[in-house]
Design a protein around this motif. Structure first.
Motif, PDB file in Angstrom:
ATOM      1  N   GLY A  13       0.820  -1.199   0.000  1.00  0.00           N
ATOM      2  CA  GLY A  13       0.000   0.000   0.000  1.00  0.00           C
ATOM      3  C   GLY A  13       0.854   1.249   0.000  1.00  0.00           C
ATOM      4  N   GLU A  14       0.219   2.353   0.357  1.00  0.00           N
ATOM      5  CA  GLU A  14       0.931   3.615   0.290  1.00  0.00           C
ATOM      6  C   GLU A  14       1.702   3.840   1.581  1.00  0.00           C
ATOM      7  OE1 GLU A  14      -0.838   7.929   0.005  1.00  0.00           O
ATOM      8  OE2 GLU A  14      -0.810   6.936  -1.943  1.00  0.00           O
ATOM      9  N   PHE A  15       2.923   4.214   1.425  1.00  0.00           N
ATOM     10  CA  PHE A  15       3.612   4.660   2.643  1.00  0.00           C
ATOM     11  C   PHE A  15       4.508   5.834   2.309  1.00  0.00           C
ATOM     12  CE2 PHE A  15       6.455   1.616   0.821  1.00  0.00           C
ATOM     13  CZ  PHE A  15       7.726   2.040   1.128  1.00  0.00           C
ATOM     14  N   GLU A  16       4.899   6.524   3.382  1.00  0.00           N
ATOM     15  CA  GLU A  16       5.611   7.769   3.193  1.00  0.00           C
ATOM     16  C   GLU A  16       7.106   7.561   3.365  1.00  0.00           C
ATOM     17  OE1 GLU A  16       4.626  10.722   6.065  1.00  0.00           O
ATOM     18  OE2 GLU A  16       6.131  12.097   5.292  1.00  0.00           O
ATOM     19  N   LEU A  17       7.862   8.195   2.497  1.00  0.00           N
ATOM     20  CA  LEU A  17       9.304   8.216   2.674  1.00  0.00           C
ATOM     21  C   LEU A  17       9.725   9.666   2.807  1.00  0.00           C
ATOM     22  CD1 LEU A  17      11.121   5.727   0.305  1.00  0.00           C
ATOM     23  CD2 LEU A  17      11.133   5.799   2.790  1.00  0.00           C
ATOM     24  N   ALA A  18      10.358   9.990   3.919  1.00  0.00           N
ATOM     25  CA  ALA A  18      10.791  11.375   4.100  1.00  0.00           C
ATOM     26  C   ALA A  18      12.277  11.385   4.419  1.00  0.00           C
ATOM     27  CB  ALA A  18      10.002  12.031   5.233  1.00  0.00           C
ATOM     28  N   SER A  19      12.948  12.386   3.869  1.00  0.00           N
ATOM     29  CA  SER A  19      14.389  12.478   4.148  1.00  0.00           C
ATOM     30  C   SER A  19      14.603  12.661   5.650  1.00  0.00           C
ATOM     31  CB  SER A  19      14.989  13.646   3.380  1.00  0.00           C
ATOM     32  OG  SER A  19      14.409  14.854   3.819  1.00  0.00           O
ATOM     33  N   ALA A  20      13.608  13.294   6.277  1.00  0.00           N
ATOM     34  CA  ALA A  20      13.721  13.488   7.719  1.00  0.00           C
ATOM     35  C   ALA A  20      13.823  12.154   8.451  1.00  0.00           C
ATOM     36  CB  ALA A  20      12.528  14.269   8.233  1.00  0.00           C
ATOM     37  N   MET A  21      13.257  11.106   7.855  1.00  0.00           N
ATOM     38  CA  MET A  21      13.335   9.806   8.517  1.00  0.00           C
ATOM     39  C   MET A  21      14.767   9.286   8.519  1.00  0.00           C
ATOM     40  SD  MET A  21       9.842   8.323   6.940  1.00  0.00           S
ATOM     41  CE  MET A  21       9.438   6.861   7.846  1.00  0.00           C
ATOM     42  N   ALA A  22      15.472   9.570   7.426  1.00  0.00           N
ATOM     43  CA  ALA A  22      16.883   9.181   7.392  1.00  0.00           C
ATOM     44  C   ALA A  22      17.652   9.936   8.465  1.00  0.00           C
ATOM     45  CB  ALA A  22      17.462   9.471   6.015  1.00  0.00           C
ATOM     46  N   PHE A  23      17.308  11.203   8.577  1.00  0.00           N
ATOM     47  CA  PHE A  23      17.933  12.026   9.616  1.00  0.00           C
ATOM     48  C   PHE A  23      17.654  11.427  10.990  1.00  0.00           C
ATOM     49  CE2 PHE A  23      17.876  15.737  12.474  1.00  0.00           C
ATOM     50  CZ  PHE A  23      19.131  16.243  12.216  1.00  0.00           C
ATOM     51  N   ASP A  24      16.411  11.031  11.184  1.00  0.00           N
ATOM     52  CA  ASP A  24      16.021  10.432  12.454  1.00  0.00           C
ATOM     53  C   ASP A  24      16.775   9.130  12.715  1.00  0.00           C
ATOM     54  OD1 ASP A  24      14.525  11.376  14.502  1.00  0.00           O
ATOM     55  OD2 ASP A  24      12.655  10.412  13.916  1.00  0.00           O
ATOM     56  N   LEU A  25      17.054   8.403  11.642  1.00  0.00           N
ATOM     57  CA  LEU A  25      17.829   7.168  11.795  1.00  0.00           C
ATOM     58  C   LEU A  25      19.225   7.501  12.335  1.00  0.00           C
ATOM     59  CD1 LEU A  25      18.020   4.093  11.334  1.00  0.00           C
ATOM     60  CD2 LEU A  25      18.947   4.605   9.074  1.00  0.00           C
ATOM     61  N   GLY A  26      19.796   8.570  11.776  1.00  0.00           N
ATOM     62  CA  GLY A  26      21.089   9.015  12.281  1.00  0.00           C
ATOM     63  C   GLY A  26      21.014   9.328  13.766  1.00  0.00           C
ATOM     64  N   VAL A  27      19.962  10.037  14.118  1.00  0.00           N
ATOM     65  CA  VAL A  27      19.749  10.375  15.523  1.00  0.00           C
ATOM     66  C   VAL A  27      19.699   9.099  16.360  1.00  0.00           C
ATOM     67  CG1 VAL A  27      18.104  11.375  17.137  1.00  0.00           C
ATOM     68  CG2 VAL A  27      18.532  12.515  14.970  1.00  0.00           C
ATOM     69  N   TYR A  28      18.923   8.161  15.864  1.00  0.00           N
ATOM     70  CA  TYR A  28      18.755   6.885  16.567  1.00  0.00           C
ATOM     71  C   TYR A  28      20.108   6.218  16.827  1.00  0.00           C
ATOM     72  CZ  TYR A  28      17.512   1.935  17.069  1.00  0.00           C
ATOM     73  OH  TYR A  28      17.411   0.643  17.514  1.00  0.00           O
ATOM     74  N   LEU A  29      20.909   6.145  15.785  1.00  0.00           N
ATOM     75  CA  LEU A  29      22.196   5.457  15.924  1.00  0.00           C
ATOM     76  C   LEU A  29      23.096   6.165  16.928  1.00  0.00           C
ATOM     77  CD1 LEU A  29      22.959   4.436  12.250  1.00  0.00           C
ATOM     78  CD2 LEU A  29      22.367   2.950  14.161  1.00  0.00           C
ATOM     79  N   VAL A  30      23.097   7.484  16.868  1.00  0.00           N
ATOM     80  CA  VAL A  30      23.967   8.210  17.800  1.00  0.00           C
ATOM     81  C   VAL A  30      23.514   7.974  19.234  1.00  0.00           C
ATOM     82  CG1 VAL A  30      24.739  10.482  18.549  1.00  0.00           C
ATOM     83  CG2 VAL A  30      24.578   9.961  16.125  1.00  0.00           C
ATOM     84  N   VAL A  31      22.213   8.006  19.442  1.00  0.00           N
ATOM     85  CA  VAL A  31      21.707   7.818  20.803  1.00  0.00           C
ATOM     86  C   VAL A  31      22.099   6.438  21.323  1.00  0.00           C
ATOM     87  CG1 VAL A  31      19.636   7.655  22.222  1.00  0.00           C
ATOM     88  CG2 VAL A  31      19.796   9.413  20.483  1.00  0.00           C
ATOM     89  N   VAL A  32      21.875   5.420  20.490  1.00  0.00           N
ATOM     90  CA  VAL A  32      22.231   4.067  20.913  1.00  0.00           C
ATOM     91  C   VAL A  32      23.727   3.974  21.182  1.00  0.00           C
ATOM     92  CG1 VAL A  32      22.315   1.663  20.191  1.00  0.00           C
ATOM     93  CG2 VAL A  32      20.305   3.032  19.664  1.00  0.00           C
ATOM     94  N   GLY A  33      24.496   4.475  20.213  1.00  0.00           N
ATOM     95  CA  GLY A  33      25.954   4.367  20.327  1.00  0.00           C
ATOM     96  C   GLY A  33      26.479   5.081  21.554  1.00  0.00           C
TER      97      GLY A  33
END
Ligand code: NA
Ligand code: NA
Lengths: 89, 163, 144, 938, 109, 513
Positions: D888-908
């Motif tokens: 179905g339809e889903f959204e892809l936003a560049s901000a999500m990639a940014f958020d992934l970066g955030v996620y990794l830094v927080v975990v790391g």
């Protein structure tokens, strides 16, 4: 019906919060306080779910879930401290 | 096989949990759930040192239902005790000799004991042969031991341990 | 009908939540207090969660079962917490209305490992609780 | 015409001289001769123009807006001074070549000397007074170097520092004076200043300016009460004394008086300040000179006295007095330089300067003695020598005001000073060259080498030539110099040996005879002096003051900065309180605004009470640290509930996760730290802190109340309106975080990364030993990893990870996002640490946590940079809805990639912190690293 | 409600201030945590108190809480966490380096 | 066409830090090269920005393409570019020095160093008050780590104090930002300026309180009296390269004071106009006094250097406190001077200390220092520089400050305090120089002192001295090019004292009411 029950429920849970908190302050032992905090967490979950129903908002679910998760971990950490001192040895 | 699908049981569980989390059974979520259900065990494989075998899944279901019913009952009993005169309580410790050997089975047993009527598993002996149980109001600890062994331990042994 | 079911579940849950915390106040020793919250609140919160699930599922915006997750989660974690708390309490030798069976275990002459554990505990108990005395602490540390 | 080049020559020459000394120590002497001669040669072509009455000015722009130009000026007075500096400088350079011993570093000496020469030349040739000041201060610095040339001697170091302090202080005063002068006149150019005398004298700033300028001049020229540094500067090598402390540097002060004479003089303030200072100095120094046993000490005080004389002349303020002042500058330079050279020769040949040991040197060095006697006669003001001429002019000028009540004081004092001058000159000659045999000299004296005497011969010859033929030798240069000092035609004067029997001649005769009498009766005088006055030493006062200054500084610094954190924090808080309270002044204070208030409901009240009681409880129980932590957990829970109550679910989620990690960290720390805080603060102190705390808390409450009760307009509506259309997400908070204010978030994850890395770096090599038992002495439980916990937390890990991914993915539209997801992941892993320990968990995690942080940052930055490709600013986001069959339809936003970066830094970052802390302890499991054992006694 | 929140803020701040004026690192760290709580809460309520209106765009809803302070506080919480973690570890390091946990490394008792 | 150069000084160190993190396993020399190249590139970037802002008015960069006041705006005006240049030059010298040894004694030095620069550059460039807070935290956390780099007893203690007091400061910052947002509803500094000026009477006191609290924050960063006390121990006990880099840290506080109290609370701020007038100048004067008294009281060279930093902050803020064109120009000239001079002093102190055995930088009788002559000349020059004697930049800076103060009502105070403290500085530095270089004894002579008899460093000194000489050359360049520098500073001051230029650049014409 729900309009009558909800305030009563809020009241009951609020008193529960107060009682748990009393134990938290009163102690006397450290496990008592940890237990009280753990109970306080669970009371809070009840409070949040009631609030969700009251406001018809599903936005409190994650908070409740997280309180369950985080409350568990802090209880475990506190207990482990009492048992072993170094909690992540 | 093990490398590709380390925990066959975990994948569907996680998929279901994913769907629960999302409150949705949209096809997209199912696909995503399956992907995650497959990927997360793969990623966390190192945290699962030994494989869990369930020999009798149906017994497991039965066990769960038994425990759930006991929980409800337990709550009423405990509630009555709390509301009653606390001075009349006769708490006691009891030692439960264990027949179970697997970590998971012992853990489940301990869990069930804690969740059910007025009992609490307090300590496991370091050789894992005895479980110390605290009972809220128990005049006959030996009877309690027998009940627990009958009601829970037997089932768990069937489920998780090859006899 | 639904309204009644919801009201019942909510009230039921709230009462049990209340009773669980009441146990904290009323019961006399730590071990008995431990029983209250771990059980009563699971059912209490469980009922409220189920009420919530029903409430949100019947509002036309699709089913809402994620509350079950919290229930499940509590069922897994609450006994672990309780177990650890009991373990900690035993470790700290908190006063108990019930006889703490360490001595009984000793008398029965149980398996070696358990015995040493208990023996260890009793020796520890003999040591006076004067941790501020540095030299003694050091001795203890060396012994260890 | 290149005045800049002339001024720079010695500076460049100094470097050259220092460099060439590597080739041989005498090379630098010759280099210095060459440099000095070169500067003289460059100057000579300009002489005719100056004699023709021209003022040569050369100007380069430097800091135009501050009125600072590099500007040089050559007029008669500047030329006179330049000639003195270079001429005597050349003689000193030659003299020093023989004076310095084998062990002395000649390169260094000549480099310093040339530095000084350049600075002095700069003073003489400056048109801009600030530039003059720069050279002025540079003379202080180079003289510091020269005086401390023999660094191993304590008196050299002390003398140098004293000279620097006093002349440096004067220089600073002069800076202030010049600034005021510039402010009055509107320019720092001498030409302008000299033409603005009337404006200056009429200005209200005249008085402070005059005082500051005079302070500069007086300190430099060693006027009372700043004279004491000069005798102490005698620790310098004698050529330095001859040059700096007689001929040149000390003249800078009187040079300044002369230079600014037209601009500043002519007021009562000028007259009284300058003449009285000069008079006091003249008398006092002449008196002290008589009693000095050190040859150079005698000459030093004599110099001070003569400088006082010159100062007095400028103070008197008549044109003729100024002419006399200029004339005496020349004369004094000549005879005093030669006297110092003589002293240097004596010191060099005998090894001592103590006149009690020096006697009868005539027998050993008659030639030198003759030269010295001529110079001494000049100093005494004996006719036929140059000193006589200017002194007679001086006596004449003192007689100008005899009609006033105290008018006789000036000539009387002048005569008195003359008597002492004669006496100490006599003492110099008689005591050293005659008066029996020398006592216990370190060396057997003999005549110095030929070229050591030549400079002296030249100067002594000048003494005689000027003294006998003033009109043809000195008159032309004196005329142009005096004219440029006065900025007017010079008054009628007659430089002749004999003017008939006028009062001045009588005063001279009284001085000569009186001086002889005083010297003859010196013994009772000496006795009297040592009984009564000798202990009155300015040096002691100076040293005492300096000592007090250091003591005071140490006390103040200790009192202000006691290295106490509580003090620091307390002061800061009080400062903030004062600042905050002062904000309430100056305007209408309306504490309660007009906004409609929300009612309080019971549950909120309860939560607030729980929160507040827990907080207060934490404070009350803070000494029982573990209990305080449990209460802190309740506070955190309360905060989360408030967040939820006031419509901030994202914050509640974040707070809950952060709270747990914080508590885990605090518990970890508590294991190594003492379990309890001892009672250290007194009741009074606790009360004080309580008051401060209540004041700050009250302030915060009042401010919160004031803000909360008033309506406001905010930019928030924009975010609400553009979140979906511009940012592609319905959770506005998250869209702000990853889009509207993604730059903040980038900074924030950098902070988190930094915390991880910083802690990693900080804990490197840190070893802490844990305890074997808890605070009450009970041994820890043996069960390291309880089975139930281990098996269930293992089960919880995939669930928690799933929840984390859930939170991460939905963040853009519903509460959640990279931070919270990252923290949940971290917490799930912390759970593994708790259940299974560091070693177990560590071995199951990626080896390089640093890279996780790195990748996280990289992803975040790259997402931002990607927008450059589309010619958009950094972090411009884009999103689109993608339709995928089946899903179905889903959204892809560049901000999500940014958020992934955030996620990794927080975990790391979170893991890095924990791992390190784990390692801190696990290190101690290895016996060899068990160095820092825990101290038990506290 | 505004008064209640103001009092809560005042209490949290006062507790924090009192604790950071103590002598040992541990209470000081606790105090900093309190101050951080107070600052975060303060920043949040600067967007005024809004109950039950989370800034999640929902059809048919027009009234939301101010999202900006929430975003700022989220940043502040994470930064505060980083700082707290750092200061906790620093207190350990100081304990190891100074031999006791007095903030000035003094050996009093 | 986007002018990405505005954000480049922020992104470059961040990317390099990330890269350094990813190649952590690589050898040190590669990391060093990368780190140095990054700082060199930052110098170039700063130069390009300086050129750009001298011709154009103000460069504005809207991060995420969200217009002010909604998004975060980077603003490169002349002041920002100037500060970037100063910090890049300083960082280059400090890094070159660090590369010799001190980057090896702890972990992640280069990453932390780059992130420190990121924090600095970000703080100078941002046009958003909350973003300033974020970058403050970056530069603080980086500075905490760098300060503690290498460890040690006194360093750790000083670090603890530094961290705790700054955490209190960060909290205060949040409170101040909160009040401003709660009252004015915006965070963009230009927008704040507009809204402060237009705020109704009943809100003025809140704005003023927030302004004062912000001043408390900046005063802490700048080490202004009464909260300078964290500085001496922190700077004296950290590694030399870090102390040298920290010479710019206090200037961040000074920069913020200059920025915020000209733009937001400046002349045109209506009821909150010239908010800290009456505060800054007296405090700065007092800071100068206690700083110089500390210089006198110092018992170690590095401590003396640290107190000289305190004193220099006093002088700098006296200049800014005059709140006039000339004052700002004087301050802006003094700022790079004091930064470079303090850095040079710290590095030199380290070089000297490393040659005195265990006596280190204590003002005690020590052994003769190897390369005494060269080091002596450099010490003498640095001392002249830092005390403000002619002919170096310190003198010109002081002169400009005094000149600017001539029309001020507090002139007698300003002049007497500046002149007297200069004298104190002169006395103190002469004393230390004399002790370190003149009183030094041959090894045999001090053999009875156990501390001195430890082998001291005697090896080649030239490489070590390169950064010091570079810093001194920078100061000499400040003397030679004093004309252009002051001219440029004047254009900065003009820009600062006419906030409408800034506001128009950020908000467009709509921002001007
Ligand atoms: Na004699
Ligand atoms: Na965007």
């Amino acid at each position: 019906m729900l309009d009558i029950v909800l305030p009563i429920a809020f009241g009951l849970v609020a008193v529960a919060v107060a009682m748990s908190f009393w134990r938290l302050l009163r102690g006397p032992s450290a496990p008592d306080r940890i237990l009280a905090l753990d109970t306080l967490n669970i009371n809070t979950i009840a409070l949040l779910v009631l609030l969700g129903i009251h406001l018809s908002s599903a936005l409190f679910f994650e908070a409740a879930l997280l309180i369950a998760l985080m409350g568990f971990i802090s209880t475990v950490a506190f207990c482990k401290y009492l048992l072993r001192g170094d909690i992540i040895e | 096989m093990r490398r590709l699908l380390p925990h066959p049981l975990l994948t569907p569980i996680l998929t279901v949990v994913w769907l629960l989390l999302n409150n949705s059974i949209a096809p997209g979520q199912i696909v995503l759930g399956l992907i995650l259900g497959w990927a997360i065990p793969l990623l966390s494989i190192r945290f699962w040192p030994d494989k869990v075998y369930v020999y009798k899944p149906l017994t497991l279901m039965r066990y769960i239902i038994v425990v759930l019913i006991d929980i409800v009952v337990a709550n009423f009993i405990v509630a009555r005790r709390i509301l009653g005169n606390p001075d009349r309580l006769k708490p006691a410790f009891a030692k439960l000799p264990l027949d179970l050997t697997s970590d998971l089975a012992i853990s489940l047993l301990a869990n069930s004991i804690t969740l059910t009527p007025g009992t609490l598993s307090a300590r496991l002996s370091s050789d894992r042969k005895y479980l110390l149980i605290h009972a809220l109001n128990e005049t006959d600890p030996d009877a309690l031991i027998v009940t627990i062994k009958q009601r829970y331990e037997r089932l768990l042994k069937e489920i998780f341990e090859k006899c | 009908m639904l309204d009644y079911l919801l009201s019942f579940l909510i009230l039921f849950g709230a009462i049990f939540t209340f009773i669980g915390s009441l146990g904290l106040v009323r019961l006399k020793d730590f071990y008995t207090r431990l029983h209250g919250p771990t059980k009563a609140t699971t059912l209490g919160v469980g009922s409220i969660l189920i009420a919530s699930a029903i409430f949100f599922s019947t509002r036309g915006t699709g089913i809402s079962l994620h509350e079950i997750l919290i229930t499940l989660f509590l069922l897994i974690t609450a006994p672990v917490s309780a177990h650890l708390l009991a373990k900690a309490a035993l470790h700290l030798e908190l006063n108990s209305l019930a006889k703490i069976p360490t001595k009984k275990v000793q008398q029965e002459g149980l398996e070696q490992a358990n015995q040493t554990e208990v023996a260890q505990q009793t020796t520890e108990k003999i040591e006076p609780l004067t941790s501020s005395d540095g030299s003694q602490d050091q001795e203890l540390a060396q012994k260890q | 015409m290149n005045l800049l080049l002339i001024s720079l020559t010695p500076f460049i020459g100094a470097i050259f001289t220092a460099a060439i000394s590597r080739l041989g120590r005498l090379h630098s002497a010759w280099a210095a001769v060459v440099v000095t001669s070169l500067a003289l040669l460059l100057l000579l072509p300009l002489v005719p123009d100056v004699f023709a009455g021209q003022v040569l000015i050369q100007r380069f722009s430097w800091i135009p807006m501050a009125g600072l130009d590099v500007a040089f000026r050559l007029d008669g007075f500047a030329l006179l001074f330049a000639l003195l500096i270079l001429g005597i400088g050349l003689l000193i350079v030659i003299y020093a070549r023989y004076y310095l011993s084998e062990r002395d570093d000649m390169g260094r000496f000549y480099a310093y000397l040339l530095l000084f020469m350049g600075s002095m030349l700069g003073i003489a040739l400056s048109e801009n007074i600030i530039q003059l000041l720069i050279f002025w201060e540079f003379t202080s610095l180079s003289s510091f170097l020269l005086i401390s040339y023999w660094q191993h001697r304590q008196e050299s170091r002390n003398g140098a520092r004293m000279a620097l302090a006093v002349t440096g202080a004067g220089g600073l005063a002069l800076l202030g004076g010049f600034l005021l002068l510039g402010e009055i006149v509107g320019s720092y150019d001498l030409s302008v200043i000299l033409a603005s005398g009337d404006i200056i004298r009429a200005d209200p700033l005249y008085r402070p300016m005059l005082i500051l300028v005079l302070l500069g001049a007086f300190t430099k020229s060693a006027q009372f009460p700043f004279h004491f540094w000069l005798p102490n500067a005698m620790a310098a090598p004698t050529p330095v004394s001859a040059y700096l402390h007689s001929a040149t540097m000390v003249k800078a002060g009187v040079f300044l008086l002369a230079r600014l004479f037209p601009a500043l003089s002519g007021t009562p303030e000028w007259f009284w300040l300058v003449s009285m200072t000069g008079l006091t100095t003249l008398l006092l120094a002449a008196y002290i000179a008589l009693f000095k046993h050190d040859l150079k000490g005698l000459l030093a005080y004599s110099t001070i006295s003569h400088l006082g004389l010159i100062t007095l002349l400028f103070g008197i303020g008549t044109p003729l007095a100024a002419v006399a002042g200029v004339f005496h500058m020349i004369n004094h330079a000549i005879f005093k330089a030669s006297l110092f050279m003589a002293a240097g020769i004596i010191d060099h040949e005998t090894g001592t300067r103590d006149m009690r040991r020096l006697s009868g040197l005539w027998m050993f060095m008659p030639y030198t003695a003759s030269l010295a006697m001529v110079a001494a006669a000049s100093m005494a003001g004996v006719p036929l020598f140059n000193g006589f001429l200017s002194k007679e002019m001086f006596f004449t000028e003192t007689l100008l005001r005899t009609d006033e009540v105290w008018g006789w004081l000036l000539p009387a004092a002048a005569t008195m000073a003359g008597i002492f001058a004669v006496a100490y000159s006599l003492r110099f000659v008689h005591n050293v060259f005659f008066n029996g045999m020398p006592v216990n000299l370190p060396k057997t004296p003999h005549e110095p080498p030929r070229w050591m005497k030549v400079p002296m011969e030249v100067l002594v010859a000048l003494c005689l030539l000027v003294g006998i033929f003033p009109a043809i030798t000195v008159e032309p240069i004196l005329a142009v110099a005096a004219a440029s000092v006065l900025q007017a035609p010079i008054p009628e004067h007659d430089l002749a040996i004999w003017h008939g029997f006028n009062p001045a001649v009588w005063m001279s005769m009284i001085a000569l005879i009186g001086g002889a009498l005083v010297y003859l009766n010196r013994r009772p005088l000496f006795r009297l002096h040592y009984q009564l006055i000798s202990h009155l030493e300015f040096k002691k006062v100076y040293n005492y003051l300096l000592e007090q200054l250091f003591r005071f500084s140490v006390q103040v610094t200790k009192a202000l900065n006691p290295n106490s954190l509580q003090r620091m924090v307390f002061v800061f808080i009080i400062f903030i309180l004062v600042l905050g309270v002062s904000g309430f002044s100056g305007g209408e204070v309306l504490l309660t605004g007009h906004r409609e208030l929300l009612p309080v409901d019971g549950v909120s009240l309860l939560v607030a009470l729980v929160l507040m009681i827990s907080a207060v409880g934490t404070v009350f129980l803070h000494k029982q640290r573990f209990v305080a932590l449990i209460l802190l957990g309740a506070v955190g829970l309360g905060i989360s509930l408030i967040f939820i109550k006031f419509s901030a679910p994202d914050l509640a989620l974040t707070q809950l996760s952060v709270e747990v990690v914080t508590i885990v960290l605090l518990l970890l720390a508590l294991y190594f730290l003492p379990q309890h805080s001892p009672t250290e603060s007194s009741k009074l102190r606790q009360y004080r802190d309580l008051m401060v705390a209540l004041a700050v808390g009250g302030g915060v409450a009042v401010l919160a109340w004031a803000v909360l009760t008033r309506p406001y307009e905010t930019i928030a509506d924009y975010f609400l309106a553009n979140s979906v259309t511009g940012g592609g997400g319905t959770n506005v908070v998250n869209v702000i975080l990853v889009d509207f204010r993604g730059y903040d978030t980038l900074g924030e994850i950098t902070v988190l990364a930094l915390a991880g890395l910083g802690i990693y770096a900080m804990l490197d090599h840190l070893h802490l030993t844990g305890t074997s038992h808890d605070a009450s002495g009970r041994f820890w439980d043996h069960d390291m990893h309880p089975v139930f916990m281990a098996s269930f937390t293992r089960l919880l890990l995939p669930l928690a990870l799933l929840v984390a991914i859930f939170i991460l993915l939905r963040g853009h539209n519903l509460p959640g996002g990279g931070f919270i997801a990252g923290l949940i992941t971290a917490v799930a892993l912390i759970m593994q640490y708790l259940a299974n320990g560091v070693t177990w968990t560590q071995s199951r995690l990626p080896a390089n946590i640093h890279s996780i942080i790195g990748f996280g940052l990289l992803i975040a930055v790259s997402t931002g940079l990607a927008s450059w490709l589309f010619d958009h600013p950094f972090l411009t986001s884009t999103f689109s809805h993608i339709h995928w069959p089946l899903v179905g339809e889903f959204e892809l936003a560049s901000a999500m990639a940014f958020d992934l970066g955030v996620y990794l830094v927080v975990v790391g970052a979170t893991l890095l912190i924990l791992i390190n802390l784990g390692l801190v302890h696990s290190m101690t499991l290895l016996p060899k690293t068990k160095k820092h054992s825990r101290k038990w006694k506290h | 409600m505004e008064a209640l929140i103001s009092i809560v803020l005042g209490t949290l701040t006062a507790c924090g201030v009192y604790l950071i004026l103590r002598f040992r690192t541990f209470p000081v760290v606790l105090g900093l945590t309190f101050l951080s709580y107070a600052a975060n809460l303060f920043l949040l309520v600067m967007g005024r108190l809004t109950i039950g209106k989370p800034p999640v765009i929902t059809e048919g809803v027009t009234d939301y809480a101010d999202p900006l302070p929430q975003a700022l506080v989220l940043t502040a919480i994470v930064i505060g966490f980083a700082m707290t973690a750092f200061v906790i570890m620093l207190s350990l390091k100081a304990y190891a380096a100074l031999g006791n946990d007095h903030v000035d490394g003094k050996h009093k008792l | 066409m986007m002018n990405h150069i505005v954000i480049a000084p922020v992104l470059l160190p961040l990317l390099i830090a990330t890269l350094l993190l990813l190649i952590r396993q690589q050898n040190l020399s590669f990391q060093r090269i990368l780190s140095i190249a990054s700082v060199a590139a930052q110098v170039i970037l700063a130069a390009m920005l300086l050129r750009a802002v001298s011709s154009e008015e103000i460069l504005v960069y809207a991060v995420g393409n969200w217009a002010a006041p909604f998004g975060i705006i980077l603003v490169a005006d002349r002041l920002a570019a100037y500060m970037l240049m100063i910090s890049a030059l300083l960082a280059f010298c400090a890094l070159i020095y660090a590369v010799r040894k001190s980057d090896r004694i702890g972990q992640h030095f280069h990453v932390l160093f780059q992130l420190q620069l990121l924090g600095l550059n970000g703080a100078f460039l941002t046009g958003d008050l909350f973003n300033l807070f974020v970058f403050f935290e970056i530069l603080l956390l980086a500075s905490y780590s760098l300060l503690l780099h290498g460890g040690g007893r006194l360093r750790t203690k000083a670090g603890l104090h530094f961290v705790v007091i700054n955490l209190v400061g960060s909290t205060l910052f949040l409170f101040a930002v909160g009040i401003l947002y709660g009252t004015l509803g915006t965070l963009n500094m230009a927008d704040l300026a507009v809204k402060v000026a237009a705020s109704p009477d009943e809100n003025v006191f809140l704005v003023r309180v927030a302004g004062f609290l912000l001043f408390g924050v900046f005063a802490l960063k700048a080490a202004l009296l009464p909260i300078y006390t964290w500085l001496p121990a922190a700077y004296a006990h950290t590694t030399a390269a870090v102390a040298a880099l920290f010479a710019i840290m206090t200037k961040v506080g000074a920069y913020c004071i200059l920025r915020v109290y000209t733009l937001i609370f400046g002349e045109q701020a209506g009821p909150a106009a010239n908010l800290i007038e009456g505060w800054l100048l007296p405090l700065a004067l007092a800071t100068l006094i206690v700083g110089m008294i500390g210089v006198i009281a110092s018992t170690r060279l590095r401590q003396q250097a640290a107190y000289l930093v305190v004193a220099s902050i006093g002088s700098l803020l006296i200049a800014f406190g005059l709140n006039t064109n000339a004052g700002i120009v004087a301050g802006l000239y003094y700022l790079p001077h004091s930064t470079f001079a303090a850095a040079a002093f710290f590095l030199l102190a380290d070089i000297i200390a490393s040659r005195r055995g265990k006596i280190n930088d204590k003002f005690d009788l020590g052994p003769m220092i190897a390369h005494k002559r060269l080091l002596g000349v450099l010490f003498f020059s640095t001392a002249i520089l830092i005390v403000g004697l002619p002919p170096l930049s310190g003198f010109i800076g002081k002169f400009l400050i005094l000149q600017a103060a001539l029309t001020h009502s507090m002139l007698p105070w300003i002049m007497s305090i500046i002149l007297l403290t200069s004298l104190l500085g002169l006395i103190a530095v002469a004393r230390s120089g004399s002790l370190l270089f003149y009183r030094a004894q041959s090894m045999e002579a001090v053999s009875h002192i156990p501390e001195a008899s430890v082998t001291v460093k005697t090896g080649s000194v030239t490489v070590e001295l390169m950064p010091v000489i570079s810093l001194l050359l920078l100061c000499i360049a400040l003397v030679i090019y004093a004309g252009p520098v002051t001219e440029f500073s004047l254009t900065i001051a003009d820009q600062l004292l006419q906030p409408t230029i800034y506001i128009r650049a950020v908000l467009g014409d709509g921002g001007i009411t």
